[in-house]
Scaffold this active site. Structure first.
Site, PDB file in Angstrom:
ATOM      1  N   SER A  68      -4.859 -14.171   1.434  1.00 24.16           N
ATOM      2  CA  SER A  68      -5.854 -13.273   0.855  1.00 24.16           C
ATOM      3  C   SER A  68      -6.172 -13.702  -0.570  1.00 24.16           C
ATOM      4  O   SER A  68      -5.264 -13.901  -1.381  1.00 24.16           O
ATOM      5  CB  SER A  68      -5.332 -11.830   0.853  1.00 24.16           C
ATOM      6  OG  SER A  68      -6.248 -10.953   0.233  1.00 24.16           O
ATOM      7  N   TYR A 100       0.840  -1.192   0.000  1.00 26.32           N
ATOM      8  CA  TYR A 100       0.000   0.000   0.000  1.00 26.32           C
ATOM      9  C   TYR A 100       0.882   1.251   0.000  1.00 26.32           C
ATOM     10  O   TYR A 100       1.691   1.455   0.898  1.00 26.32           O
ATOM     11  CB  TYR A 100      -0.924   0.036   1.221  1.00 26.32           C
ATOM     12  CG  TYR A 100      -1.946  -1.081   1.288  1.00 26.32           C
ATOM     13  CD1 TYR A 100      -2.239  -1.892   0.188  1.00 26.32           C
ATOM     14  CD2 TYR A 100      -2.635  -1.340   2.468  1.00 26.32           C
ATOM     15  CE1 TYR A 100      -3.179  -2.911   0.278  1.00 26.32           C
ATOM     16  CE2 TYR A 100      -3.579  -2.358   2.564  1.00 26.32           C
ATOM     17  CZ  TYR A 100      -3.844  -3.134   1.465  1.00 26.32           C
ATOM     18  OH  TYR A 100      -4.771  -4.152   1.549  1.00 26.32           O
ATOM     19  N   GLU A 151     -19.351   6.685  12.168  1.00 22.96           N
ATOM     20  CA  GLU A 151     -20.638   6.251  11.633  1.00 22.96           C
ATOM     21  C   GLU A 151     -20.649   4.768  11.295  1.00 22.96           C
ATOM     22  O   GLU A 151     -21.572   4.037  11.653  1.00 22.96           O
ATOM     23  CB  GLU A 151     -20.987   7.077  10.396  1.00 22.96           C
ATOM     24  CG  GLU A 151     -21.509   8.460  10.713  1.00 22.96           C
ATOM     25  CD  GLU A 151     -22.751   8.418  11.591  1.00 22.96           C
ATOM     26  OE1 GLU A 151     -23.737   7.766  11.203  1.00 22.96           O
ATOM     27  OE2 GLU A 151     -22.729   9.025  12.680  1.00 22.96           O
ATOM     28  N   LYS A 197     -24.103   6.798  -2.408  1.00 26.87           N
ATOM     29  CA  LYS A 197     -23.673   8.137  -2.842  1.00 26.87           C
ATOM     30  C   LYS A 197     -23.596   8.280  -4.357  1.00 26.87           C
ATOM     31  O   LYS A 197     -23.574   9.406  -4.870  1.00 26.87           O
ATOM     32  CB  LYS A 197     -22.322   8.486  -2.224  1.00 26.87           C
ATOM     33  CG  LYS A 197     -21.146   7.642  -2.695  1.00 26.87           C
ATOM     34  CD  LYS A 197     -19.872   8.078  -1.979  1.00 26.87           C
ATOM     35  CE  LYS A 197     -18.667   7.234  -2.382  1.00 26.87           C
ATOM     36  NZ  LYS A 197     -17.447   7.638  -1.648  1.00 26.87           N
ATOM     37  N   TRP A 225     -12.818  -7.515   2.764  1.00 27.90           N
ATOM     38  CA  TRP A 225     -12.560  -6.145   2.353  1.00 27.90           C
ATOM     39  C   TRP A 225     -13.637  -5.677   1.388  1.00 27.90           C
ATOM     40  O   TRP A 225     -14.329  -6.488   0.780  1.00 27.90           O
ATOM     41  CB  TRP A 225     -11.164  -5.982   1.762  1.00 27.90           C
ATOM     42  CG  TRP A 225     -10.814  -6.775   0.536  1.00 27.90           C
ATOM     43  CD1 TRP A 225     -10.342  -8.057   0.496  1.00 27.90           C
ATOM     44  CD2 TRP A 225     -10.887  -6.339  -0.827  1.00 27.90           C
ATOM     45  NE1 TRP A 225     -10.118  -8.439  -0.802  1.00 27.90           N
ATOM     46  CE2 TRP A 225     -10.430  -7.401  -1.638  1.00 27.90           C
ATOM     47  CE3 TRP A 225     -11.271  -5.142  -1.444  1.00 27.90           C
ATOM     48  CZ2 TRP A 225     -10.375  -7.318  -3.025  1.00 27.90           C
ATOM     49  CZ3 TRP A 225     -11.214  -5.046  -2.826  1.00 27.90           C
ATOM     50  CH2 TRP A 225     -10.766  -6.128  -3.611  1.00 27.90           C
ATOM     51  N   SER A 226     -13.790  -4.378   1.308  1.00 26.36           N
ATOM     52  CA  SER A 226     -14.787  -3.723   0.456  1.00 26.36           C
ATOM     53  C   SER A 226     -16.217  -4.170   0.766  1.00 26.36           C
ATOM     54  O   SER A 226     -16.984  -4.485  -0.153  1.00 26.36           O
ATOM     55  CB  SER A 226     -14.476  -3.961  -1.021  1.00 26.36           C
ATOM     56  OG  SER A 226     -15.185  -3.052  -1.844  1.00 26.36           O
ATOM     57  N   GLN A 244      -8.490 -13.345   3.346  1.00 29.60           N
ATOM     58  CA  GLN A 244      -9.022 -11.988   3.178  1.00 29.60           C
ATOM     59  C   GLN A 244      -9.530 -11.803   1.750  1.00 29.60           C
ATOM     60  O   GLN A 244      -8.772 -11.472   0.847  1.00 29.60           O
ATOM     61  CB  GLN A 244      -7.957 -10.942   3.517  1.00 29.60           C
ATOM     62  CG  GLN A 244      -8.535  -9.536   3.523  1.00 29.60           C
ATOM     63  CD  GLN A 244      -7.553  -8.479   3.981  1.00 29.60           C
ATOM     64  OE1 GLN A 244      -7.423  -7.435   3.340  1.00 29.60           O
ATOM     65  NE2 GLN A 244      -6.855  -8.730   5.085  1.00 29.60           N
TER      66      GLN A 244
END
Length: 336
Positions: A152, A54, A294, A216, A205-206, A177
């Site tokens: 993963s 990353y 949130e 959105k 993930w995601s 993952q």
């Protein structure tokens, strides 16, 4: 915050994990990244997921600095190895013994810790014998540099072979993952049953489908300025597959279900993946601290069976379920 065991082990992690893919070291400034980590800690998140690839190692550095001063025993720090790092030379990628042993030392230095709780093979390496990879992981566990080992986006056959070798080498393979959301369910047919048999949990993930399940993105409307879908360097390609009007219309039709549960659409999406018993935790990312506050409200939510069925009805045939998609995630040849 609720906590769940990872795999067939005594190791617990928070069922919401803070992840820094695409954000730390690239999309957001370091002070905002630190504020997001502080917000995660304040709402009870104890598990943090990153990877050396990353931002070409910068994400680990930012996370290590943000966690500095915290009681190490109260944290679960997860990182990964595989992708090309550094100058991206011919041995700077993959799951060879050389790359793994050098990478763990680099990760520990950047994260400012003596060990990681979980060290994960970021993808399957077709160019390295699996025996070599698993022996290197076994050595890292015995050296105390990693407490547990995970993977993963491995297929069910790869999980079986890896788990068998881990058992021979006297350590556990406890996690996988994969990508998983209400729109992307490719693990359900084969990966989940195999993992349950082997004692492996999913760290998903995601869960909000690159933000699409937050609602959105509106059908027929311009992409929101500054959103991931407009950032060609930071995940726009991953979002595009979900941006058809059919998908976006159906996502908007989930809003009444979210309201019944007093949740936002993003909270509903995260709570949805946590209904799967094989999922130990859902990884959330954030570019603002308030997003962390949130989204963590999805922890502990139970979605009634009838509402789970309604979600399936609303999404209908747009859901991707083909298990073959998992095998597409690991490159047949290394990048470097």
């Amino acid at each position: 915050m609720h906590f769940r065991y990872l795999g067939r082990s005594g190791f617990k992690i928070s069922e919401i994990t803070y992840g820094n893919w695409l954000t730390h070291g690239s999309q957001i400034e370091n002070d905002i990244a630190t504020a997001c980590v502080r917000a995660a800690l304040e709402v009870g998140i104890s598990t943090f997921d990153t990877a050396d690839v990353y931002a070409n190692t910068a994400a680990e550095t930012v996370l290590g600095a943000a966690l500095k001063g915290e009681r190490r025993e109260s944290l679960e720090i997860l990182t990964k190895v595989f992708g090309p790092t550094g100058p991206k030379g011919h041995n700077d990628v993959g799951l060879s013994r050389k790359h793994i042993l050098e990478s763990i030392d680099g990760s520990l230095s950047r994260l400012q810790t003596d060990y990681v709780d979980l060290y994960q093979a970021h993808r399957f390496d077709y160019e390295t014998p699996l025996e070599e990879t698993m022996q290197a992981f076994a050595d890292i566990v015995r050296q105390g540099k990693a407490l547990y080992i995970g993977v993963s986006e491995w297929t069910e056959e790869q999980l079986r072979a890896g788990a068998a070798l881990a058992k021979q080498l006297n350590f556990q393979l406890i996690s996988n993952q994969p990508e998983y959301s209400a729109l992307w369910r490719v693990i359900e047919d084969r990966i989940v049953p195999t993992s349950q048999e082997l004692g492996i949990s999913q760290i998903v993930w995601s869960p909000v489908a690159q933000g699409v399940l937050s609602g959105k993105y509106l059908p027929g409307a311009p992409l929101p300025e500054g959103s991931r879908a407009t950032d060609e360097r930071g995940g726009a390609g991953a979002v595009k597959r979900f941006l058809s009007d059919d998908v976006l219309t159906r996502v908007q039709n989930l809003a009444p279900i979210a309201r019944e549960l007093d949740l936002t659409l993003a909270q509903l999406a995260i709570a949805w993946v946590l209904q799967n018993d094989n999922v130990a935790t859902a990884i959330i990312g954030a570019s603002r601290p308030e997003q962390v506050v949130e989204n963590v409200k999805a922890s502990g939510v139970t979605i009634p069976t009838e509402l789970m069925s309604r979600i399936d009805e609303v999404l209908g045939g747009i859901v991707e379920r083909d298990p073959v998609r998992t095998s597409e995630r690991s490159p047949a040849a290394r990048e470097a």
